[in-house]
Motif scaffolding. Structure first.
Motif, PDB file in Angstrom:
ATOM      1  N   THR A  81      -0.346  21.341  24.974  1.00  0.00           N
ATOM      2  CA  THR A  81       0.512  22.204  25.780  1.00  0.00           C
ATOM      3  C   THR A  81       0.793  23.488  25.020  1.00  0.00           C
ATOM      4  O   THR A  81       0.857  23.492  23.793  1.00  0.00           O
ATOM      5  N   VAL A  82       0.968  24.553  25.785  1.00  0.00           N
ATOM      6  CA  VAL A  82       1.328  25.858  25.241  1.00  0.00           C
ATOM      7  C   VAL A  82       2.407  26.424  26.153  1.00  0.00           C
ATOM      8  O   VAL A  82       2.269  26.390  27.383  1.00  0.00           O
ATOM      9  N   GLU A  83       3.480  26.921  25.555  1.00  0.00           N
ATOM     10  CA  GLU A  83       4.531  27.536  26.369  1.00  0.00           C
ATOM     11  C   GLU A  83       4.028  28.832  26.976  1.00  0.00           C
ATOM     12  O   GLU A  83       3.366  29.629  26.308  1.00  0.00           O
ATOM     13  N   ILE A  84       4.339  29.018  28.244  1.00  0.00           N
ATOM     14  CA  ILE A  84       4.046  30.260  28.960  1.00  0.00           C
ATOM     15  C   ILE A  84       5.316  30.647  29.702  1.00  0.00           C
ATOM     16  O   ILE A  84       6.210  29.817  29.878  1.00  0.00           O
ATOM     17  N   PRO A  85       5.435  31.898  30.147  1.00  0.00           N
ATOM     18  CA  PRO A  85       6.626  32.270  30.909  1.00  0.00           C
ATOM     19  C   PRO A  85       6.798  31.359  32.129  1.00  0.00           C
ATOM     20  O   PRO A  85       5.872  31.170  32.909  1.00  0.00           O
ATOM     21  N   GLY A  86       7.947  30.763  32.243  1.00  0.00           N
ATOM     22  CA  GLY A  86       8.259  29.919  33.386  1.00  0.00           C
ATOM     23  C   GLY A  86       7.791  28.487  33.275  1.00  0.00           C
ATOM     24  O   GLY A  86       7.993  27.711  34.194  1.00  0.00           O
ATOM     25  N   GLY A  87       7.165  28.109  32.165  1.00  0.00           N
ATOM     26  CA  GLY A  87       6.719  26.727  32.060  1.00  0.00           C
ATOM     27  C   GLY A  87       5.758  26.473  30.919  1.00  0.00           C
ATOM     28  O   GLY A  87       5.944  26.971  29.816  1.00  0.00           O
TER      29      GLY A  87
END
Length: 114
Positions: A81-87
Motif C-alpha cells: 500500500t502507498v498513501e495517496i490523497p484521499g486514501g
C-alpha cells in the motif's frame, strides 16, 4: 460470527471484542459502499486506488493496510500500500506470475480478505 466463535472450543473469550468486530464491520461497509476505486493493470497484477473523504477515507486507511498484510501471508499474493490523497493505492501481484494474476474486477471489496 458469535456462533462461529462459540462453536470453536479454542476460542479465548478474554481476547474477543465484539465492539471491535462491530467497528470493523462498519468500516468494511463504509469502504465497500462509499469509496471510489480506480483500477489499472501492473506487471503481474492489479493496482487499485481506493479513495474517499471524511469517514470513508479514515475507514480506507484502517481497512486496506491490514488486509494487504493478510494477502502477504498467502502463498500466491504479494500486496503493498502507498498513501495517496484521499486514501491508499493497493498493488496486488502474483508471487508466481506464471500461475495467476489477481482478478481485474473493480471495487474496494477486492481488498477484503478477512
Amino acid at each position: 460470527m458469535v456462533r462461529i466463535l462459540e462453536a470453536d472450543p479454542a476460542t479465548d473469550w478474554s481476547k474477543v471484542s465484539l465492539e471491535r468486530l462491530r467497528l470493523h464491520l462498519i468500516d468494511m461497509n463504509e469502504v465497500t459502499l462509499q469509496s471510489s476505486v480506480r483500477t489499472s493493470q501492473v506487471v503481474g497484477g492489479l493496482a487499485m486506488e481506493v479513495t474517499g473523504s471524511g469517514r470513508t477515507e479514515a475507514a480506507i486507511r484502517r481497512m486496506v493496510v491490514p488486509h494487504a498484510g493478510e494477502l502477504n501471508k498467502m502463498p500466491a499474493w504479494a500486496a503493498e500500500t502507498v498513501e495517496i490523497p484521499g486514501g491508499l493505492r493497493l498493488v496486488v501481484t502474483a508471487k508466481n506470475r506464471r500461475k495467476r494474476e489477481p482478478s481485474h474486477g473493480s471495487g474496494a471489496s477486492a481488498s477484503s480478505v478477512c
